[in-house]
Write a protein that holds these residues in place. Structure first.
Motif, short mmCIF file in Angstrom:
data_model
loop_
_atom_site.label_atom_id
_atom_site.label_comp_id
_atom_site.label_asym_id
_atom_site.label_seq_id
_atom_site.Cartn_x
_atom_site.Cartn_y
_atom_site.Cartn_z
N VAL A 641 0.85 -1.20 0.00
CA VAL A 641 0.00 0.00 0.00
C VAL A 641 0.88 1.25 0.00
O VAL A 641 0.67 2.19 -0.77
N LYS A 642 1.91 1.22 0.82
CA LYS A 642 2.79 2.40 0.91
C LYS A 642 3.50 2.66 -0.42
O LYS A 642 3.63 3.80 -0.86
N GLN A 643 3.95 1.57 -1.04
CA GLN A 643 4.65 1.74 -2.33
C GLN A 643 3.71 2.35 -3.37
O GLN A 643 4.09 3.23 -4.13
N MET A 644 2.48 1.86 -3.35
CA MET A 644 1.51 2.37 -4.32
C MET A 644 1.21 3.84 -4.04
O MET A 644 1.09 4.67 -4.94
N ILE A 645 1.10 4.19 -2.77
CA ILE A 645 0.82 5.59 -2.42
C ILE A 645 2.00 6.47 -2.86
O ILE A 645 1.81 7.54 -3.45
N GLN A 646 3.21 5.96 -2.63
CA GLN A 646 4.39 6.73 -3.04
C GLN A 646 4.36 6.95 -4.55
O GLN A 646 4.63 8.06 -5.04
N LEU A 647 4.00 5.89 -5.26
CA LEU A 647 3.92 6.02 -6.73
C LEU A 647 2.91 7.09 -7.11
O LEU A 647 3.15 7.92 -8.00
N PHE A 648 1.78 7.07 -6.43
CA PHE A 648 0.74 8.07 -6.73
C PHE A 648 1.28 9.48 -6.45
O PHE A 648 1.09 10.40 -7.25
N LEU A 649 1.99 9.62 -5.31
CA LEU A 649 2.49 10.95 -4.94
C LEU A 649 3.48 11.47 -5.99
O LEU A 649 3.56 12.68 -6.24
N THR A 650 4.22 10.57 -6.65
CA THR A 650 5.15 11.01 -7.70
C THR A 650 4.39 11.27 -9.00
O THR A 650 4.64 12.25 -9.70
N GLU A 651 3.50 10.33 -9.32
CA GLU A 651 2.82 10.39 -10.63
C GLU A 651 1.83 11.54 -10.74
O GLU A 651 1.80 12.26 -11.74
N PHE A 684 -6.88 3.92 -8.01
CA PHE A 684 -6.17 3.09 -7.03
C PHE A 684 -6.33 3.64 -5.61
O PHE A 684 -6.39 2.88 -4.65
N VAL A 685 -6.36 4.99 -5.50
CA VAL A 685 -6.46 5.55 -4.15
C VAL A 685 -7.87 6.05 -3.86
O VAL A 685 -8.11 6.79 -2.91
N GLY A 686 -8.81 5.65 -4.75
CA GLY A 686 -10.22 5.92 -4.49
C GLY A 686 -10.63 7.37 -4.62
O GLY A 686 -11.61 7.81 -4.01
N ILE A 687 -9.89 8.15 -5.44
CA ILE A 687 -10.32 9.53 -5.66
C ILE A 687 -11.51 9.51 -6.61
O ILE A 687 -11.52 8.74 -7.58
N ASP A 688 -12.48 10.36 -6.34
CA ASP A 688 -13.68 10.40 -7.18
C ASP A 688 -13.29 10.73 -8.63
O ASP A 688 -12.60 11.71 -8.91
N GLU A 725 -3.88 13.95 2.44
CA GLU A 725 -4.42 12.80 3.18
C GLU A 725 -3.53 11.57 3.02
O GLU A 725 -3.29 10.82 3.98
N LEU A 726 -3.02 11.36 1.80
CA LEU A 726 -2.19 10.18 1.55
C LEU A 726 -0.88 10.26 2.32
O LEU A 726 -0.40 9.26 2.87
N LYS A 727 -0.32 11.49 2.35
CA LYS A 727 0.94 11.65 3.09
C LYS A 727 0.71 11.35 4.57
O LYS A 727 1.50 10.66 5.20
N ASN A 728 -0.43 11.85 5.09
CA ASN A 728 -0.75 11.58 6.49
C ASN A 728 -0.88 10.09 6.74
O ASN A 728 -0.38 9.55 7.71
N TYR A 729 -1.58 9.42 5.82
CA TYR A 729 -1.82 7.97 5.96
C TYR A 729 -0.49 7.22 6.00
O TYR A 729 -0.28 6.32 6.80
N LYS A 730 0.38 7.65 5.06
CA LYS A 730 1.66 6.95 4.92
C LYS A 730 2.50 7.06 6.19
O LYS A 730 3.16 6.13 6.62
#
Ligand code: ADP
Length: 732
Positions: A641-651, A684-688, A725-730
Motif C-alpha cells: 500500500v505504501k509503495q503504491m501511495i508513493q507512486l501516486f504521490l510522484t505520478e 487506485f487511491v479511491g479519488i472520485d 491525506e495520503l501523506k498523512n496515511y503513509k
C-alpha cells in the motif's frame, strides 16, 4: 403500367413468358397456314405442267401418226406404218388422262375441242389409208391426197398452243400468289422477331429497373440497419454509462452504510441503516438487471464455456440463501442427484444468475413452508449432458392468467407486487433469455395460494478428463513453482505496472514490463513469454494494434489477456476480434486475474489465498481518498500500500501538469489520453473519478473547453487534498 412496374418480380417474369409463348403460337399458326397454301399452289403448278406435257404429247403423237400414213401412201413402203398403232395408243391414253382431270370451264372446252379435232384427224388419216388400200386392191396406181388432214392438224396445233398459253399464264399466276405468300410469311416472321425483341427489351428494362430498385432498397435497408445498430450501440453506451454513474454513488452509499453499521447505533438508527442497505442492494440489482437486459437485447451477451462443478455451485447457493430463508422461518432444501458429473463445461456465472433469481423469488413470495431446489440429469449423449433444475416453493402462487405472461419483461403478477416486494419485473424475462441463450428451456407450473414450480433444463458439454479438473484446495504457490513462466505486462500506467508486478511476483511468476506496444514488440522479438497482459489505451501503439502486430507480423501465438477500463458491452468481442484471447476489466480484481492466468498457464494450480486475518479494514477519516481497493489488493501487506501511495504521490503532480499543458494547448487528443490514463491512477487511491470522466468525455467530442477547465481546477484541488491525506496515511 405503373402498377405493373411496381408489381412483384415473379409476376413480371410470368407475363414476359406468357407474351413470348403467345408470340410463338401466333407465328406457328401463321407459318402453318402459309406452308399449306404454298403446298397447294405447288400441286397446282405440277398439275398444270403435267397437263401441258400431256397436250404436247397428244400433239406430237397425232402429228407423227398422220406423218407416217402420209409417207406410206406417198411411197407405198409398209415400213412407214409399221408400229403406227403405238402413236394411236399414246393419243388415246393421253386424251383419256386429260379428260379424267378436274378442269375449269376454259380448260375443259379447249380439251374437248382438242379431243374432237384429234378424233377428226384420226378419221381423215384412216380414210386416206382405206382409200389407198382399195385403190391398190383394184390394181390401180394409188392416187390419194396425203395432205387432207393438214388443216385439222393446224387447228390441233392452235388448240394445243392456246392450252399451253392458258396453263403458262395459270402457272405464272400461281407463282405470283406464291411470292405474295412468301412475302407475307417473311413479314410475319420479321414482325414476330421484332415483337419478341421488344418483349425481351422491355423485360430486360423491367428487370434492370427492378435490380436498381432492389439495390436502392438494399442500400436503404443496410443504412437503416446501421442506424439501428448505432442506436443500439448508443443505447448500450448510455446504459453502461448510466449504470456506472448510478453504481458508483450507490457503492458509496452502501459502503458508508456499512461503515455506520460498525459504529454505535441505537435500535432506530440500526433499523434505518438496514433500510438504506436493503434499498441500496435492491437498486443495484435493478441496475444490473437493466444492464443485462440491454446486453441481451443488443445480442452482446457472451456465454462462457468453462469447466465448473454444478454441485459446488449449488452448495454455495445453499449457504448464500440459508440466512435469508432462516430469517423468514422457511425451510430450504437442496437435493443434488449423485449422477451429476463432478464437472461440466458451460457458463457457471449465468447458471448462478438464473438460480439466484428464481430462488430469490421463491423465498420472496413464500411466507410459510419452504423452498426446495432439485438438480438431476435429464438426458445424456456421448458429449453432452442435460441438467434439470427444479425450484419448488409453497408460496403465494401465480394465477393462470398471470402465468401466461410471467416471462414477459416488466411483468409483475399484480400491481400490488411492486409496492409490497419491489423488483422491476425484469428478472424472469432475463432468466428465460439466459436459459435460451444456453440452448435450454424453462417452464413454470403454479397454483394460486399453493405455490410454484420453476423447471429449467440446460445442456452442458461433458468434460473429457474429469480428474484434471479436480482442484486441490488452496495451494499457495511457492516462488519456485511458476518461476519458469514469464509474463509480459504491456502497460503505460506506473501504478498499474506496480500492481501487476506485485501480484505476479507474489504468485511466483517472472514478469517484465513494457511501457507501450512498440517496446513490447521489441521484447517479443528476442524473448519468449508464456503470457501477455495487454493494456488498451497506450501512447505510440495501442493494445489493439500491438496485438494485431504480434499475431500478424511476428506470428506469435502467446495468449494475450486484454486489460481495459472500458466496461462497455462489446468491448470483449472487440478485443477478441484483434486476436486477444481474453479480457479483464479494470480495476483489476486479484481473483479474476488469477483465474484467467490459471486458464492460460495451466502448469501450476494456484489459488487465491483466503484473505489474511491481519488485513487492514480500518475506517479512516479521509474525505478525498478511499484505500479499500488498495488494501484488498495488498492482502495484508502494508508495504505494498505504501509503495503504491508513493507512486501516486510522484505520478499525480506530473500527470496533472501534463493535463494542464494539454488544456492550455487545446490539444483534445492529448487531453483525452492523459485523462484516461490518470483515471486509472486515481482509482487506485479511491479519488472520485467524475471530473476525469467528464474531461475525457468533453475531450472526445472536442466539446466544451470551459467545462474541461472548470473540471481540471476542481480536480487539482481534490488531488491536492488527497495528496495531503495520503501523506498523512503513509506516515501514520
Ligand atoms: P421482479 O424483479 O419484480 O421479481 P421477476 O421477473 O423476477 O420480477 O418476477 C415477475 C413477477 O412474477 C413477480 O413480480 C411476481 O409477481 C411473480 N413471481 C415470480 N416468481 C414467483 C414465485 N415463486 N411465486 C409467486 N410469484 C412469483
Amino acid at each position: 403500367m405503373k402498377k405493373f412496374l411496381l408489381s412483384n418480380l415473379s409476376i413480371k417474369i410470368s407475363i414476359g413468358f406468357f407474351l413470348a409463348f403467345l408470340t410463338i403460337i401466333i407465328v406457328q399458326y401463321l407459318s402453318d397456314d402459309s406452308i399449306d397454301k404454298l403446298k397447294d399452289s405447288q400441286q397446282e403448278m405440277m398439275k398444270s405442267n403435267m397437263l401441258i406435257s400431256k397436250v404436247s404429247m397428244v400433239e406430237s403423237a397425232i402429228n407423227s401418226y398422220d406423218g407416217k400414213i402420209s409417207d406410206f401412201v406417198c411411197t407405198g413402203n409398209d415400213l412407214f406404218i409399221k408400229n403406227n398403232d403405238t402413236n394411236l395408243k399414246k393419243i388415246i391414253s393421253n386424251m383419256t388422262y386429260l379428260q379424267s382431270q378436274e378442269l375449269n370451264s376454259e380448260q375443259k372446252s379447249l380439251i374437248n375441242k382438242l379431243d374432237s379435232l384429234v378424233k377428226e384427224e384420226i378419221q381423215i388419216a384412216q380414210k386416206t389409208l382405206a382409200d389407198y388400200y382399195s385403190q391398190r386392191n383394184n390394181r390401180e396406181v394409188p392416187n390419194v391426197d396425203p395432205g387432207m388432214g393438214e388443216s385439222v392438224l393446224d387447228n390441233i396445233a392452235i388448240v394445243a398452243t392456246l392450252f399451253q398459253t392458258l396453263e403458262t399464264e395459270n402457272i405464272s399466276l400461281i407463282k405470283k400468289s406464291n411470292d405474295a405468300h412468301t412475302q407475307k410469311m417473311e413479314l410475319t416472321n420479321e414482325l414476330a422477331t421484332a415483337f419478341a425483341l421488344i418483349v425481351i427489351f422491355i423485360s430486360v428494362l423491367v428487370l434492370l429497373r427492378d435490380i436498381r430498385r432492389r439495390n436502392v432498397l438494399e442500400k436503404e435497408l443496410r443504412f437503416a440497419e446501421k442506424q439501428a445498430y448505432k442506436v443500439a450501440e448508443m443505447k448500450e453506451q448510455f446504459m453502461a454509462n448510466m449504470s456506472h454513474e448510478i453504481r458508483t454513488p450507490m457503492n458509496a452509499i452502501l459502503g458508508f452504510a456499512n461503515f455506520l453499521n460498525h459504529t454505535k447505533l441505537d435500535s432506530k438508527q440500526q433499523e434505518y441503516i438496514n433500510a438504506i442497505r436493503t434499498s441500496g442492494e435492491n437498486l443495484l440489482t435493478i441496475i444490473n438487471d437493466i444492464l443485462d437486459f440491454s446486453k441481451i437485447e443488443a445480442g452482446m451477451l457472451r456465454i462462457e464455456n468453462i469447466s465448473f462443478s454444478p454441485a459446488d455451485m449449488l452448495h454455495s447457493l445453499q449457504m448464500m440463501f440459508s440466512q435469508k430463508a432462516n430469517d423468514k422461518n422457511l425451510s430450504l432444501n437442496f437435493n443434488i442427484d449423485s449422477g451429476i458429473p463432478p464437472t461440466v463445461s458451460g457458463d457457471p456465472t449465468r447458471l448462478t444468475q438464473i438460480l439466484v433469481n428464481i430462488i430469490n423469488n421463491a423465498i420472496k413470495f413464500t411466507e410459510q413452508g419452504g423452498v426446495s431446489v432439485t438438480a438431476k440429469v435429464d438426458s445424456e449423449s456421448k458429449d453432452e449432458i442435460t441438467l434439470e433444475f427444479q425450484i419448488k416453493d409453497s408460496g403465494i402462487g401465480i394465477s393462470p392468467e398471470n402465468l401466461k405472461t410471467i416471462f414477459d419483461r416488466f411483468n409483475q403478477a399484480d400491481t400490488d407486487t411492486t409496492r409490497k416486494f419491489g423488483g422491476s419485473g425484469l428478472g424472469l424475462s432475463i432468466v428465460k433469455k439466459l436459459v435460451e441463450l444456453q440452448k435450454g428451456q424453462i417452464n413454470v407450473d403454479s397454483n394460486l395460494g399453493l405455490g410454484s414450480v420453476f423447471t429449467f433444463r440446460i445442456p452442458y458439454k461433458k468434460n473429457p478428463d474429469v480428474q484434471s479438473f479436480i482442484t486441490s484446495p488452496n495451494i499457495i504457490p511457492t516462488a519456485s513453482d511458476n518461476i519458469n513462466s514469464t509474463v509480459l505486462v504491456v502497460e503505460d500506467n506506473p501504478m498499474n505496472q506496480k500492481l501487476a508486478q506485485s501480484l505476479l511476483d507474489y504468485w511466483g511468476f517472472s514478469c517484465e514490463i513494457a511501457n507501450n506496444g512498440r517496446i513490447a514488440l521489441e521484447k517479443l522479438k528476442v524473448k519468449k513469454f508464456n503470457l501477455i497482459l495487454m493494456d488498451i489505451q497506450m501512447p505510440e501503439l495501442n493494445g489493439y494494434d500491438t496485438t494485431s502486430a504480434i499475431r500478424l507480423n511476428l506470428r506469435i501465438q502467446t495468449p494475450i489477456i486484454a486489460m481495459t477500463a472500458h466496461a462497455l458491452p462489446g468491448e470483449r468481442e472487440k478485443c477478441l476480434s484483434f486476436g486477444m484471447n481474453d479480457y479483464i476489466s479494470k480495476p483489476i480484481r486479484e481473483n479474476e486475474l488469477l483465474q484467467l492466468i490459471n486458464k492460460y498457464i495451466a502448469t501450476q494450480n494456484i489459488h487465491v489465498p483466503e484473505k489474511s486475518e491481519n488485513k487492514r479494514e480500518v475506517v479512516h477519516p479521509e474525505k478525498n481518498i478511499n484505500l479499500q481497493y488498495l488494501n484488498d489488493l495488498a492482502n495484508g501487506n502494508p508495504d505494498f500500500v505504501k509503495q503504491m501511495i508513493q507512486l501516486f504521490l510522484t505520478e499525480a503532480p506530473q500527470e496533472l501538469a501534463k493535463l494542464e499543458q494539454a488544456v492550455n494547448l487545446e490539444d483534445f487528443t492529448e487531453i483525452y489520453s492523459i485523462a484516461h490514463k490518470f483515471k486509472s491512477t486515481t482509482s487506485f487511491v479511491g479519488i472520485d473519478n467524475s471530473d476525469l470522466a467528464a474531461i475525457e468525455k468533453s475531450a472526445k467530442g472536442n466539446l466544451d473547453l470551459e467545462e474541461i477547465r472548470n473540471r481540471l481546477n476542481h480536480l487539482k484541488s481534490v488531488c491536492a487534498m488527497a495528496i495531503v491525506e495520503l501523506k498523512n496515511y503513509k506516515s501514520a
